[in-house]
Design an enzyme around this catalytic site. Structure first.
Site, PDB file in Angstrom:
ATOM      1  N   LYS A 197      -2.200  -1.463  -3.813  1.00  8.02           N
ATOM      2  CA  LYS A 197      -3.059  -0.294  -3.750  1.00  8.02           C
ATOM      3  C   LYS A 197      -2.226   0.966  -3.828  1.00  8.02           C
ATOM      4  O   LYS A 197      -1.248   1.037  -3.088  1.00  8.02           O
ATOM      5  CB  LYS A 197      -3.809  -0.355  -2.422  1.00  8.02           C
TER       6      LYS A 197
ATOM      7  N   LYS B 274       0.855  -1.179   0.000  1.00  8.47           N
ATOM      8  CA  LYS B 274       0.000   0.000   0.000  1.00  8.47           C
ATOM      9  C   LYS B 274       0.891   1.229   0.000  1.00  8.47           C
ATOM     10  O   LYS B 274       1.702   1.422   0.902  1.00  8.47           O
ATOM     11  CB  LYS B 274      -0.875  -0.020   1.243  1.00  8.47           C
TER      12      LYS B 274
HETATM   13  C1  PBG Z   1      -6.994   3.064   5.530  1.00  9.28           C
HETATM   14  C2  PBG Z   1      -7.469   3.083   4.135  1.00  9.28           C
HETATM   15  C3  PBG Z   1      -7.359   4.121   3.205  1.00  9.28           C
HETATM   16  C4  PBG Z   1      -7.975   3.680   2.039  1.00  9.28           C
HETATM   17  C5  PBG Z   1      -8.445   2.401   2.276  1.00  9.28           C
HETATM   18  N1  PBG Z   1      -8.093   2.032   3.558  1.00  9.28           N
HETATM   19  C6  PBG Z   1      -6.816   5.494   3.370  1.00  9.28           C
HETATM   20  C7  PBG Z   1      -5.368   5.720   3.499  1.00  9.28           C
HETATM   21  O1  PBG Z   1      -4.565   4.790   3.544  1.00  9.28           O
HETATM   22  O2  PBG Z   1      -4.982   6.887   3.604  1.00  9.28           O
HETATM   23  C8  PBG Z   1      -8.093   4.462   0.775  1.00  9.28           C
HETATM   24  C9  PBG Z   1      -9.083   3.960  -0.209  1.00  9.28           C
HETATM   25  C10 PBG Z   1      -9.372   4.920  -1.309  1.00  9.28           C
HETATM   26  O3  PBG Z   1      -8.707   5.961  -1.473  1.00  9.28           O
HETATM   27  O4  PBG Z   1     -10.304   4.627  -2.085  1.00  9.28           O
HETATM   28  N2  PBG Z   1      -8.017   2.641   6.405  1.00  9.28           N
END
Ligand code: PBG
Length: 327
Positions: free
Chosen positions: A251, A199
């Site tokens: 992601k 991520k």
């Molecule tokens: C953290 C989380 C995020 C997203 C999904 N889980 C936010 C981040 O990491 O800042 C982002 C998903 C999206 O932007 O569609 N709980």
């Protein structure tokens, strides 16, 4: 024989021929719909930076979930958004069986049983007053090991609420192993882990901050990955698989297709990708201006993500695309 001898264009000549040789085809069952449940709403609230996506009430969540499931969508990933008054330093509303996320998971599981795959976002950022994915140490940094203890409890709470799978998304070191052990110890050895393994701390999550009313100041660069790095993603994935991840995820998706492809080559567990809020917002904004063909761009982006190697994709367009694919 006249030149050229070999003519690849023969296989592109008619729609039927193209259909015959199509290498990548997306199906509704591999799409997962992320959904937002907001505590204290009396009616669904639009998210302005994600046109078409709303924060749900408990009632509208079930209705939208029904639409998704009947369109053939493969699973639901739930995010809970507590009222401001229920956010605190340690994100305790995430552990509370009556906290909004656990309430929503229970509603979904009661409604659908095993007819879909109910998943919960396992992270503290929606629940902490400071908006970070973990608890803070005295110096203001996110305390990895103290956060792990909370994730362990949160995982058990989500399993008890009825999640089939939990999705640890906080990028703490050791989170998959800790969650796996906690679930097993509580008798939830059959609850799966969809690991957000790679991520990235990029800029594509902007609209999500509005979706969950994030209070975050600053960024997540001390725990999420640095966008230039690919081999580091492989290291994260190796660790997650060794710690018990059932599915690994990359992601965002479209800007990280090389990462998806490399991970797909490396592991035997299913690989997922998350087409995030910023990816959604860019397409919707351009389409609203008449600059792109919205449906074709959506389908092309999802096909590309699959072609790169993701067999599961989380996308805010899941229901709509499932409907399009079914004609
Ligand atoms: C953290 C989380 C995020 C997203 C999904 N889980 C936010 C981040 O990491 O800042 C982002 C998903 C999206 O932007 O569609 N709980």
């Amino acid at each position: 024989m006249s030149f050229p001898d070999i003519r690849p264009r023969r296989l592109r000549r008619t729609p039927a021929i193209r259909r015959l040789v199509e290498e990548t085809r997306i199906a509704p069952s591999e799409l997962v719909l992320p959904m937002f449940l907001r505590e204290g709403l009396t009616e669904p609230k639009p998210i302005s930076s994600m046109p078409g996506v709303v924060q749900h009430t408990r009632e509208s969540l079930l209705k939208a979930a029904h639409d998704a499931v009947s369109a053939g969508v493969g699973g639901l990933m739930l995010f809970g958004v507590p009222e401001d008054a229920n956010k605190d330093e340690t994100g305790s509303a995430g552990l509370d069986p009556e906290g909004i996320l656990n309430v929503g998971l229970r509603d979904l599981r009661r409604e659908f049983g095993d007819a879909t795959v109910v998943m919960g976002d396992l992270c503290l950022d929606e629940f902490t007053s400071h908006g970070h994915c973990g608890v803070l140490a005295a110096d203001g940094s996110v305390d990895n090991d103290a956060t792990l203890e909370i994730y362990a409890e949160m995982a058990v709470a989500q399993a008890e609420a009825g999640a089939h799978m939990v999705g640890p998304s906080g990028m703490m070191d050791g989170q998959i192993g800790v969650v796996r052990r906690a679930l097993d110890k509580a008798g939830h050895q059959d609850i799966g882990i969809l690991a957000y393994s790679a991520k990235y701390a990029g800029a594509f999550y902007g609209p999500f901050r509005e979706a969950v009313e994030s209070t975050l100041q600053g960024d997540r660069r001390q725990y999420q990955q640095d966008p230039p790095n690919l081999r580091e993603a492989l290291r994260e994935v190796d660790l997650d698989v060794a710690e018990g991840a059932d599915i690994v995820m990359v992601k965002p998706a479209l800007a990280y297709l090389d990462v998806i492809a490399a991970i797909r080559e490396r592991v035997t567990v299913p690989v997922a990708a998350y087409q995030v809020s910023g990816e959604y917002a860019m397409v919707e904004a351009a389409a609203a201006n008449g600059w792109i063909d919205r449906e074709r761009v959506i389908l092309e982006s999802l096909t590309s993500i699959k072609r790169a190697g993701a067999q599961i994709t989380l996308t805010y367009w899941a229901s709509e695309v499932a409907g399009l694919l079914r004609g």
